[in-house]
Design a protein around this motif. Structure first.
Motif, short mmCIF file in Angstrom:
data_model
loop_
_atom_site.label_atom_id
_atom_site.label_comp_id
_atom_site.label_asym_id
_atom_site.label_seq_id
_atom_site.Cartn_x
_atom_site.Cartn_y
_atom_site.Cartn_z
N GLY A 144 46.55 17.85 39.95
CA GLY A 144 46.62 19.41 40.06
C GLY A 144 45.53 19.77 41.16
N THR A 145 45.07 18.87 42.05
CA THR A 145 44.14 19.13 43.04
C THR A 145 45.33 19.60 44.23
N LEU A 146 44.56 21.10 44.67
CA LEU A 146 45.60 21.50 45.82
C LEU A 146 45.63 20.59 47.00
N LEU A 147 46.76 20.45 47.45
CA LEU A 147 47.11 19.50 48.77
C LEU A 147 47.16 20.60 49.82
N ILE A 148 48.71 21.12 49.69
CA ILE A 148 49.07 22.20 50.91
C ILE A 148 49.17 23.46 50.03
N SER A 149 48.68 24.56 50.72
CA SER A 149 48.69 25.67 50.10
C SER A 149 49.67 26.48 50.57
N GLY A 150 50.46 27.60 49.69
CA GLY A 150 51.46 28.38 50.26
C GLY A 150 50.74 29.67 50.62
N SER A 151 49.54 30.02 50.33
CA SER A 151 48.90 31.26 50.59
C SER A 151 48.23 31.06 51.90
N LEU A 152 48.79 31.57 52.94
CA LEU A 152 48.04 31.52 54.05
C LEU A 152 46.76 32.37 54.44
N GLY A 153 46.65 33.09 53.57
CA GLY A 153 45.24 34.06 53.74
C GLY A 153 45.32 35.35 54.73
N ASP A 154 44.30 35.90 54.83
CA ASP A 154 44.12 37.07 55.69
C ASP A 154 45.21 38.01 55.81
N GLY A 155 45.85 38.23 54.27
CA GLY A 155 46.87 39.03 53.97
C GLY A 155 48.39 38.52 54.55
N ALA A 156 48.29 37.45 55.09
CA ALA A 156 49.83 37.01 55.44
C ALA A 156 50.56 36.78 54.09
N LYS A 157 51.72 36.83 54.58
CA LYS A 157 52.95 36.38 53.39
C LYS A 157 52.85 35.29 52.74
N GLU A 158 52.90 34.97 51.49
CA GLU A 158 52.85 33.78 50.88
C GLU A 158 54.44 33.09 51.11
N VAL A 159 54.38 31.72 51.23
CA VAL A 159 55.50 30.80 51.83
C VAL A 159 55.59 29.60 50.88
N PRO A 160 56.84 29.21 50.70
CA PRO A 160 56.86 27.73 50.00
C PRO A 160 56.46 26.72 50.55
N ALA A 161 55.37 26.03 50.37
CA ALA A 161 54.75 25.02 50.97
C ALA A 161 55.54 23.90 50.96
N THR A 162 55.69 23.19 51.90
CA THR A 162 56.51 21.92 52.35
C THR A 162 55.63 20.99 53.11
N GLY A 163 56.16 19.75 52.82
CA GLY A 163 55.26 18.49 53.54
C GLY A 163 55.28 17.19 52.48
N THR A 164 54.74 16.23 53.22
CA THR A 164 54.53 15.08 52.59
C THR A 164 52.97 14.52 52.33
#
Length: 404
Positions: free
Chosen positions: A223-243
């Protein structure tokens, strides 16, 4: 006893004869000195037997006549005798040739193309596209495209299908399809985070979209957050992708029997030849069926090509060796190596992405009841990331005052 080479049997012809006379030993000696290869030689007083190639018949006959030894032919083998027999039975030869030709034609043509998993309208569309790619009843199997290429082509031309699988069984082509469910959006298309799926130590992070929240060497829990889809500063949330590659530990409890049954060859063997046409396997030479409780087959295949066309027939020469079971007591060190291999296979069989074995450690061993009991820790590098929705953030105090 020495058995004659199979190639000599099939091409040159082979004779097995009975010898009668008081000079059989002299005949065998003189033929050997003359360079005649004798096989299956047996001599008992004034009666004996021997096999030899058809090409050596004149020499054998001359030596036997000189020593007043009578010859009686017991067995004739090889293509010359088969062809002579077929010439006497022309109708039978024509029938055999016609049967082989019909069998060859039947095994070389696709007779059915079936589609399962979808309704009749979608099945008709799949059959239409399959025909355009060369898959239809009456098509030659040799002209069909590769199965993987066929699946990719069907998938590209039928975007309404989520999955298409092709399997060729004998003279049938089976196509399985699964249609997409319209109106359902995948979780992967929605904004989301990537979190840890299991306890691990981070080694490498490759983020293609989103904000990285961990560093190499950091210990994480499920459950620890690894890659966040919330970019902050009011930016649009995105589907986080990566390895996210991390070191993971697996503990395996393995049992290895110390008494192992192994197959050992006895030295007894038989040879026979078969002709395989498609899925049909015909034995054409060597009719002896020994009563082997266990055996090991050594096969040698011969195939043919007519220009660029691969003939769908295989001539297979098989040597069948008799085997017997023998119990062997393996050492503790050997059993530990077997346990390490079993633990490795157990870990690799678990579902995961980008998995690499880093090392193994034997934590505990015990020998009891003829078995080795071992506990093994396997260190693995694998992708521990899994998709999780972005939590809804509670409103700030300033937002509450504004609403009131």
């Amino acid at each position: 006893m020495k058995v004659s080479p199979r190639l000599e049997h099939l091409v040159l012809g082979y004779l097995y004869t009975e010898l009668r006379g008081s000079q059989i030993n002299d005949v065998v000696r003189q033929l050997t000195q003359a360079g005649v290869a004798l096989y299956e030689v047996r001599v008992r007083t004034n009666v004996g037997s021997a096999g030899f190639a058809l090409s050596d018949l004149d020499e054998v006959y001359t030596v036997c006549k000189r020593n007043r030894v009578k010859i009686r032919f017991i067995r004739r083998e090889g293509m010359p005798f088969v062809l002579r027999s077929l010439r006497r039975r022309k109708s039978m030869a024509v029938g055999v040739a016609l049967f082989v030709a019909i069998l060859f034609a039947c095994q070389s043509v696709i007779w059915q193309v079936n589609v399962t998993g979808v309704d009749s309208e979608d099945a008709a569309a799949i059959l239409h596209v399959a025909r355009q790619t060369g898959v239809f009843p009456g098509a030659f199997k040799q002209s069909l495209p590769d199965v993987t290429k066929m699946q990719v082509t069907l998938q590209d031309r039928l975007p309404s299908m989520m999955w298409i699988g092709v399997n060729i069984v004998g003279t049938k082509v089976k196509i399985q399809a699964l249609k997409k469910v319209e109106g359902v959006q995948s979780l992967e298309d929605n904004p989301h985070n990537i979190v840890a799926a299991r306890p691990a130590v981070i080694r490498k992070v490759f983020a293609t979209r989103g904000s990285v929240k961990v560093i190499p060497g950091q210990t994480v829990q499920p459950g620890t957050l690894l890659i966040s889809g919330s970019l902050g500063d009011g930016a649009k949330e995105v589907p986080a992708t990566g390895t996210v590659l991390a070191e993971v530990w697996y503990k395996s409890d393995v049992e290895v029997p110390l008494h192992v049954a192994q197959s050992v060859l006895t030295g007894v063997s038989v040879k026979f030849d078969t002709l395989q046409i498609g899925s049909l396997n015909l034995r054409v030479w060597g009719w002896r069926n020994p009563d082997f409780k266990a055996w090991f087959d050594e096969e040698q295949d011969t195939t043919w090509k007519l220009w660029n066309f691969q003939v769908p027939a295989v001539w297979r020469q098989v040597t069948r060796y008799e085997a017997t079971k023998q119990e062997v007591l393996q050492s503790k060190n050997s059993a530990i190596q077997t346990a390490l291999t079993l633990a490795r296979q157990d870990v690799l069989s678990k579902p995961a992405r980008d998995r690499t074995i880093l090392g193994q450690t034997v934590l505990h061993t015990e020998v009891a009841h003829g078995k080795l009991y071992a506990t093994i820790l396997t260190r693995v590098e694998e992708d521990i990331g899994t998709i999780a929705p972005i939590p809804v953030q509670p409103p700030t105090p300033d937002e509450n005052k504004t609403q009131s």
